[in-house]
Design a protein around this motif. Structure first.
Motif, PDB file in Angstrom:
ATOM      1  N   LEU A  65     -12.572 -38.505   6.866  1.00 23.24           N
ATOM      2  CA  LEU A  65     -13.414 -37.503   7.522  1.00 23.24           C
ATOM      3  C   LEU A  65     -12.899 -37.190   8.924  1.00 23.24           C
ATOM      4  O   LEU A  65     -12.908 -36.037   9.344  1.00 23.24           O
ATOM      5  CB  LEU A  65     -14.871 -37.989   7.578  1.00 23.24           C
ATOM      6  N   GLU A  66     -12.443 -38.213   9.652  1.00 22.93           N
ATOM      7  CA  GLU A  66     -11.874 -37.991  10.990  1.00 22.93           C
ATOM      8  C   GLU A  66     -10.633 -37.106  10.900  1.00 22.93           C
ATOM      9  O   GLU A  66     -10.467 -36.171  11.697  1.00 22.93           O
ATOM     10  CB  GLU A  66     -11.502 -39.323  11.636  1.00 22.93           C
ATOM     11  N   ASN A  68      -9.842 -34.985   8.479  1.00 24.30           N
ATOM     12  CA  ASN A  68     -10.247 -33.632   8.076  1.00 24.30           C
ATOM     13  C   ASN A  68     -10.776 -32.830   9.255  1.00 24.30           C
ATOM     14  O   ASN A  68     -10.423 -31.667   9.446  1.00 24.30           O
ATOM     15  CB  ASN A  68     -11.299 -33.688   6.968  1.00 24.30           C
ATOM     16  N   ARG A  69     -11.627 -33.453  10.061  1.00 22.16           N
ATOM     17  CA  ARG A  69     -12.181 -32.753  11.237  1.00 22.16           C
ATOM     18  C   ARG A  69     -11.080 -32.356  12.208  1.00 22.16           C
ATOM     19  O   ARG A  69     -11.088 -31.260  12.762  1.00 22.16           O
ATOM     20  CB  ARG A  69     -13.219 -33.632  11.925  1.00 22.16           C
ATOM     21  N   SER A  70     -10.137 -33.242  12.412  1.00 23.01           N
ATOM     22  CA  SER A  70      -9.037 -32.963  13.333  1.00 23.01           C
ATOM     23  C   SER A  70      -8.172 -31.814  12.817  1.00 23.01           C
ATOM     24  O   SER A  70      -7.789 -30.921  13.581  1.00 23.01           O
ATOM     25  CB  SER A  70      -8.200 -34.223  13.526  1.00 23.01           C
ATOM     26  N   ILE A  72      -9.062 -29.422  10.643  1.00 20.76           N
ATOM     27  CA  ILE A  72      -9.858 -28.188  10.651  1.00 20.76           C
ATOM     28  C   ILE A  72      -9.972 -27.631  12.062  1.00 20.76           C
ATOM     29  O   ILE A  72      -9.926 -26.417  12.271  1.00 20.76           O
ATOM     30  CB  ILE A  72     -11.246 -28.431  10.016  1.00 20.76           C
ATOM     31  N   SER A  73     -10.085 -28.505  13.055  1.00 16.95           N
ATOM     32  CA  SER A  73     -10.200 -28.023  14.442  1.00 16.95           C
ATOM     33  C   SER A  73      -8.932 -27.294  14.889  1.00 16.95           C
ATOM     34  O   SER A  73      -8.979 -26.460  15.787  1.00 16.95           O
ATOM     35  CB  SER A  73     -10.514 -29.173  15.390  1.00 16.95           C
ATOM     36  N   PRO A  79     -15.704 -21.619  12.683  1.00 18.08           N
ATOM     37  CA  PRO A  79     -16.169 -22.617  11.714  1.00 18.08           C
ATOM     38  C   PRO A  79     -17.549 -22.265  11.163  1.00 18.08           C
ATOM     39  O   PRO A  79     -18.365 -21.636  11.853  1.00 18.08           O
ATOM     40  CB  PRO A  79     -16.229 -23.904  12.531  1.00 18.08           C
ATOM     41  N   THR A  81     -20.735 -24.274   9.231  1.00 16.81           N
ATOM     42  CA  THR A  81     -21.223 -25.609   8.918  1.00 16.81           C
ATOM     43  C   THR A  81     -22.296 -25.514   7.854  1.00 16.81           C
ATOM     44  O   THR A  81     -23.227 -24.721   7.953  1.00 16.81           O
ATOM     45  CB  THR A  81     -21.778 -26.303  10.176  1.00 16.81           C
ATOM     46  N   THR A 113     -19.810 -35.236   0.231  1.00 20.51           N
ATOM     47  CA  THR A 113     -19.453 -34.674   1.532  1.00 20.51           C
ATOM     48  C   THR A 113     -20.393 -35.221   2.605  1.00 20.51           C
ATOM     49  O   THR A 113     -21.477 -35.686   2.296  1.00 20.51           O
ATOM     50  CB  THR A 113     -19.564 -33.137   1.510  1.00 20.51           C
ATOM     51  N   LEU A 117     -20.986 -30.373   6.838  1.00 19.95           N
ATOM     52  CA  LEU A 117     -19.643 -30.067   6.345  1.00 19.95           C
ATOM     53  C   LEU A 117     -19.151 -28.807   7.038  1.00 19.95           C
ATOM     54  O   LEU A 117     -19.702 -27.726   6.847  1.00 19.95           O
ATOM     55  CB  LEU A 117     -19.671 -29.868   4.833  1.00 19.95           C
ATOM     56  N   MET A 118     -18.131 -28.959   7.894  1.00 17.40           N
ATOM     57  CA  MET A 118     -17.583 -27.826   8.631  1.00 17.40           C
ATOM     58  C   MET A 118     -16.372 -27.283   7.881  1.00 17.40           C
ATOM     59  O   MET A 118     -15.458 -28.022   7.546  1.00 17.40           O
ATOM     60  CB  MET A 118     -17.164 -28.244  10.036  1.00 17.40           C
TER      61      MET A 118
END
Length: 138
Positions: A65-66, A68-70, A72-73, A79, A81, A113, A117-118
């Motif tokens: 998850l970390e 994925n967030r990185s 996606i950013s 974004p 959510t 998820t 979920l972003m």
């Protein structure tokens, strides 16, 4: 192909390794920033076909998850959510008090998820199962 062989248990046994272990080929081990090594600095310029052939494996969901967030950013675009349910369905009123929405938001069971979920345009999403077949694929 190597990833498919892992999934179908077709990797050859390596002498000296325990039977529940695998050897990761050296060319698949990143020695620098993992995200840049896999997706390069030109993440927004890559074609869909290029992105679809790249993957980062993580041993635990929290790390995945970390990552994925990185990733996606780093993508351009706005974004969006999407949130999971804020309640449970139960005939027992005690259950409603024992499972407040703050507790439910912190849960991320394996294969599910996160509560928030972003997503952005260009993010791959795999629908593994439809949790509400009456509504069709969402």
């Amino acid at each position: 192909m190597w990833l498919l062989n892992i999934g179908s248990c077709n990797l050859p046994e390596i002498s000296g390794l325990p039977c529940d272990s695998i050897e990761i080929p050296q060319q698949m081990v990143a020695k620098e920033n993992l995200i840049e090594a896999i997706y390069s600095e030109h993440l927004n310029d890559m074609e869909v076909e290029q992105l679809a052939k790249r993957v980062i494996l993580a041993p635990i969901n929290k790390k995945k998850l970390e990552l994925n967030r990185s990733i996606i950013s780093k993508l351009q675009d706005v974004p969006h959510t999407f949130h999971s349910s804020d309640s449970i369905i139960s005939e027992d009123q005690n259950d409603l008090q024992n499972y407040p929405f703050e507790f439910l938001h912190d849960l991320t069971p394996s294969g599910m998820t996160p509560h928030a979920l972003m997503l952005k345009k260009g993010v791959f999403l795999m629908l593994l199962r439809n949790l509400n077949p009456k509504q069709g694929f969402l």
